[in-house]
Design an enzyme around this catalytic site. Sequence first.
Site, short mmCIF file in Angstrom:
data_model
loop_
_atom_site.label_atom_id
_atom_site.label_comp_id
_atom_site.label_asym_id
_atom_site.label_seq_id
_atom_site.Cartn_x
_atom_site.Cartn_y
_atom_site.Cartn_z
N GLU A 43 -30.48 -24.31 10.58
CA GLU A 43 -29.41 -23.66 9.83
C GLU A 43 -28.12 -23.69 10.63
OE1 GLU A 43 -30.17 -19.72 7.88
OE2 GLU A 43 -32.10 -19.98 8.89
N GLY A 65 -24.76 -26.75 20.78
CA GLY A 65 -24.67 -27.70 21.87
C GLY A 65 -25.88 -28.60 21.94
N SER A 87 -27.57 -23.06 36.72
CA SER A 87 -28.41 -22.33 37.67
C SER A 87 -29.87 -22.69 37.45
CB SER A 87 -28.24 -20.82 37.49
OG SER A 87 -28.86 -20.41 36.30
#
Lengths: 234, 234
Positions: free
Chosen positions: B115, B43, B81
């Site tokens: 990687e 992400g 959070s």
Amino acid sequence: MTRPQSIQTSVDPVIFTVFDDKLHILVVRRNIEPYNGCWSLPGGLIDCKEDLDIASAATRKLKEKTNLSGCYLEQVATVGSASRDPRGWSITIVYFALIPRPGEIALTATHGASEVRWEPLNNDGIGIPLAFDHEKLIKMALERLRSKVSYTSVAAHLLDEAFTLLDLQNIHEIILGRKVEKKTLMRRYIGSDLLLKVPENRHEGRMRPAQLYQLKERNKVHYFVRSMEGPREE
Amino acid sequence: MTRPQSIQTSVDPVIFTVFDDKLHILVVRRNIEPYNGCWSLPGGLIDCKEDLDIASAATRKLKEKTNLSGCYLEQVATVGSASRDPRGWSITIVYFALIPRPGEIALTATHGASEVRWEPLNNDGIGIPLAFDHEKLIKMALERLRSKVSYTSVAAHLLDEAFTLLDLQNIHEIILGRKVEKKTLMRRYIGSDLLLKVPENRHEGRMRPAQLYQLKERNKVHYFVRSMEGPREE
DNA sequence: TATATTAAAGTCACAGTGACACTAAATAAC
DNA sequence: GTTATTTAGTGTCACTGTGACTTTAATATA
């Protein structure tokens, strides 16, 4: 590497309740720009100081307007884009909440929202224009609610603690917008051992009194293996 | 009124594929702090300049690592959070993606990730420690995938364009972690008119050749009215 | 031609649903 | 009291789709 622009991040609870044989949601009238004077969802920015996580931000918003806590709250989806707020990139996390007994709830206006009220929903969503993309957010929440009602026990969270099977049937029919067989609900709820008989009955007019029930586990949603399919085609 | 603190906002795609009879997900090794050297989901932050909306941010992340576009992508949930990132309040929007033919895909390392590799999943999730709360995010995505596989046609998006019913059965069994009746899949997929016969057969060894099929609508997911219930209890 | 192997169709019991008829329990009117 | 009326709750049957298993079909090889 450039410093990332800041993204405005909010939560938008779609607060459902049922009265007058109609599904309603809570809307507030904005008294700040943009969309000053428009009706909108009772959401707002996440407060990094106040909120520990996004669920508590949603709970806080709910409590600010209705003073309720502990009701059913579920995350629906997150939408975000450069264009949904004229001020720039923004994200909102949409929740839906289910509120029983709306008659007993005092709605509270807060800063940024001069009025608060329940607005009825029709089959396609809300009937009044709303700020931002809130109309679409409501449709997403409504679709999720309808879908879950047809394969889970979630609709019971719109009822008082004690309710009759007719209450349950009415709630289902109002949300799904069609007839539902009471026998089906009986089989589902009692067959899955979700209900506890309350020692009293409810008795109105000159009809046979109805057994009152309550959910065995108030904070749990049961998933039935089939979804209710609606009337048979021919 | 205080200026709101900025919230780091990212997307985390959980990219599923199947090979060697196992479900795998794509992980990358971080080479920046925090969690430098740890494996994590592929992400990253939403880029307000680059991304028009959050779906395109997720698509971009997917494309950076796999160079694929157009595969099945679904939003799972959003978690956020004050504590999930040591640097402060952060939010991530979790997606899951389904990739067919992983053998033909060249994985690409990008900045921040030295990687890239496929990591097998077992029944409870991933077997290696991951950065942040990514282990939990994977469990959420896996749970959603399993659940959807049991009542939709989504599993077909993990297969080549043309596949046999045995391929379909294997995919289902790998994801659900149990035996699935091939007859059930036949009835579901063919009974719901989801498949088109491809004029060729597949023929391996000395067995009867199997009919090849493809999805009639490659970009659609069909919802069956029942979920597959698994083996009968006694 | 027989055999092994997998594909696909057939069969049956079972669970849960939609539809609707039927019985039960209360009151009100007579 | 008896009866009518109204809603509560049960009984029943056809139908759908599933799990489990059996049978038939299609191919290559010995």
